[in-house]
Design a protein around this motif. Structure first.
Motif, PDB file in Angstrom:
ATOM      1  N   VAL A 116      41.433  47.954  45.098  1.00 64.03           N
ATOM      2  CA  VAL A 116      40.584  47.893  43.909  1.00 64.03           C
ATOM      3  C   VAL A 116      40.413  46.450  43.449  1.00 64.03           C
ATOM      4  O   VAL A 116      39.324  46.036  43.042  1.00 64.03           O
ATOM      5  N   SER A 117      41.452  45.660  43.538  1.00 61.13           N
ATOM      6  CA  SER A 117      41.393  44.292  43.022  1.00 61.13           C
ATOM      7  C   SER A 117      40.871  43.282  44.051  1.00 61.13           C
ATOM      8  O   SER A 117      40.783  42.101  43.744  1.00 61.13           O
ATOM      9  N   ALA A 118      40.517  43.719  45.235  1.00 64.12           N
ATOM     10  CA  ALA A 118      40.093  42.791  46.284  1.00 64.12           C
ATOM     11  C   ALA A 118      38.845  42.006  45.893  1.00 64.12           C
ATOM     12  O   ALA A 118      38.763  40.803  46.081  1.00 64.12           O
ATOM     13  N   GLY A 119      37.838  42.645  45.324  1.00 67.10           N
ATOM     14  CA  GLY A 119      36.602  41.951  44.976  1.00 67.10           C
ATOM     15  C   GLY A 119      36.508  41.574  43.515  1.00 67.10           C
ATOM     16  O   GLY A 119      35.472  41.100  43.048  1.00 67.10           O
ATOM     17  N   ALA A 120      37.554  41.742  42.776  1.00 69.20           N
ATOM     18  CA  ALA A 120      37.529  41.489  41.335  1.00 69.20           C
ATOM     19  C   ALA A 120      37.615  39.995  41.047  1.00 69.20           C
ATOM     20  O   ALA A 120      38.182  39.218  41.811  1.00 69.20           O
ATOM     21  N   GLY A 121      37.015  39.602  39.922  1.00 68.05           N
ATOM     22  CA  GLY A 121      37.079  38.205  39.480  1.00 68.05           C
ATOM     23  C   GLY A 121      37.852  38.110  38.175  1.00 68.05           C
ATOM     24  O   GLY A 121      38.317  39.110  37.625  1.00 68.05           O
ATOM     25  N   TYR A 122      37.978  36.906  37.674  1.00 70.65           N
ATOM     26  CA  TYR A 122      38.708  36.697  36.434  1.00 70.65           C
ATOM     27  C   TYR A 122      37.863  37.182  35.252  1.00 70.65           C
ATOM     28  O   TYR A 122      36.634  37.105  35.265  1.00 70.65           O
ATOM     29  N   ALA A 123      38.513  37.639  34.200  1.00 74.27           N
ATOM     30  CA  ALA A 123      37.800  38.095  33.012  1.00 74.27           C
ATOM     31  C   ALA A 123      37.221  36.901  32.253  1.00 74.27           C
ATOM     32  O   ALA A 123      36.157  36.984  31.664  1.00 74.27           O
ATOM     33  N   GLY A 124      37.884  35.795  32.263  1.00 72.70           N
ATOM     34  CA  GLY A 124      37.411  34.577  31.606  1.00 72.70           C
ATOM     35  C   GLY A 124      37.254  33.503  32.670  1.00 72.70           C
ATOM     36  O   GLY A 124      36.732  33.722  33.752  1.00 72.70           O
ATOM     37  N   GLU A 125      37.699  32.306  32.328  1.00 75.17           N
ATOM     38  CA  GLU A 125      37.670  31.218  33.306  1.00 75.17           C
ATOM     39  C   GLU A 125      38.813  31.394  34.297  1.00 75.17           C
ATOM     40  O   GLU A 125      39.794  32.079  34.021  1.00 75.17           O
ATOM     41  N   ALA A 126      38.684  30.769  35.458  1.00 77.77           N
ATOM     42  CA  ALA A 126      39.721  30.885  36.469  1.00 77.77           C
ATOM     43  C   ALA A 126      41.028  30.261  35.995  1.00 77.77           C
ATOM     44  O   ALA A 126      42.101  30.771  36.282  1.00 77.77           O
ATOM     45  N   ASP A 127      40.939  29.160  35.238  1.00 79.85           N
ATOM     46  CA  ASP A 127      42.116  28.491  34.708  1.00 79.85           C
ATOM     47  C   ASP A 127      41.953  28.360  33.199  1.00 79.85           C
ATOM     48  O   ASP A 127      41.263  27.461  32.717  1.00 79.85           O
TER      49      ASP A 127
END
Length: 150
Positions: free
Chosen positions: A123-134
């Motif tokens: 499930v988390s393979a294609g997921a991105g960050y909710a905000g900025e990466a850092d």
């Protein structure tokens, strides 16, 4: 009342004697090579010994082994008495060890946890960050905000 070291030594001796007698001396087909003595515990007064065993096989073989051990209890106790040389030979009680069942249950639970972890990875393979990466501020970022306020 005997000390714990003496009870432990007697328990170890009982385990060895019973295992050897089951392997070589008992001709009962129910007690073939698939019975394993896993542990032995002796009470503090050295009067009673509990012998834990496992049986390799299905439920029918376990029941047959339990009946075979009960029928061979007298022979095994007399053999223990000969080897131990104590004033009173402890009575033997045979208890099926729950260790293999517990290990099987733990293995099943670990398999379920691995499957759940794999599902989360998929499930988390294609997921991105909710905000900025850092999301943390860095020293260089403060200079940019100070220039914009002037």
């Amino acid at each position: 009342m005997a000390d714990n070291a003496r009870a432990k030594r007697l328990a170890d001796l009982i385990q060895q004697v019973v295992a050897q007698k089951l392997q070589r001396g008992i001709k009962d087909p129910r007690l073939g090579s698939h019975v394993t003595i896993t542990d032995t515990r002796v009470t503090g007064d050295l009067r009673e010994a509990t012998v834990f065993y496992t049986v390799y096989g299905d439920d029918e073989e376990r029941a047959a082994a339990a009946a075979g051990l009960e029928s061979a209890k007298g022979v095994l106790r007399s053999e223990v008495g000969r080897a131990a040389g104590v004033k009173f030979t402890p009575t033997l009680a045979f208890v099926a060890d729950a260790l293999p069942d517990n290990a099987r249950t733990i293995d099943d639970l670990l398999d379920k946890a691995r499957a759940a972890d794999e599902k989360v990875r998929e499930v988390s393979a294609g997921a991105g960050y909710a905000g900025e990466a850092d999301p943390y501020k860095k020293p260089g970022d403060e200079d940019e905000t100070d220039d914009s306020t002037e």
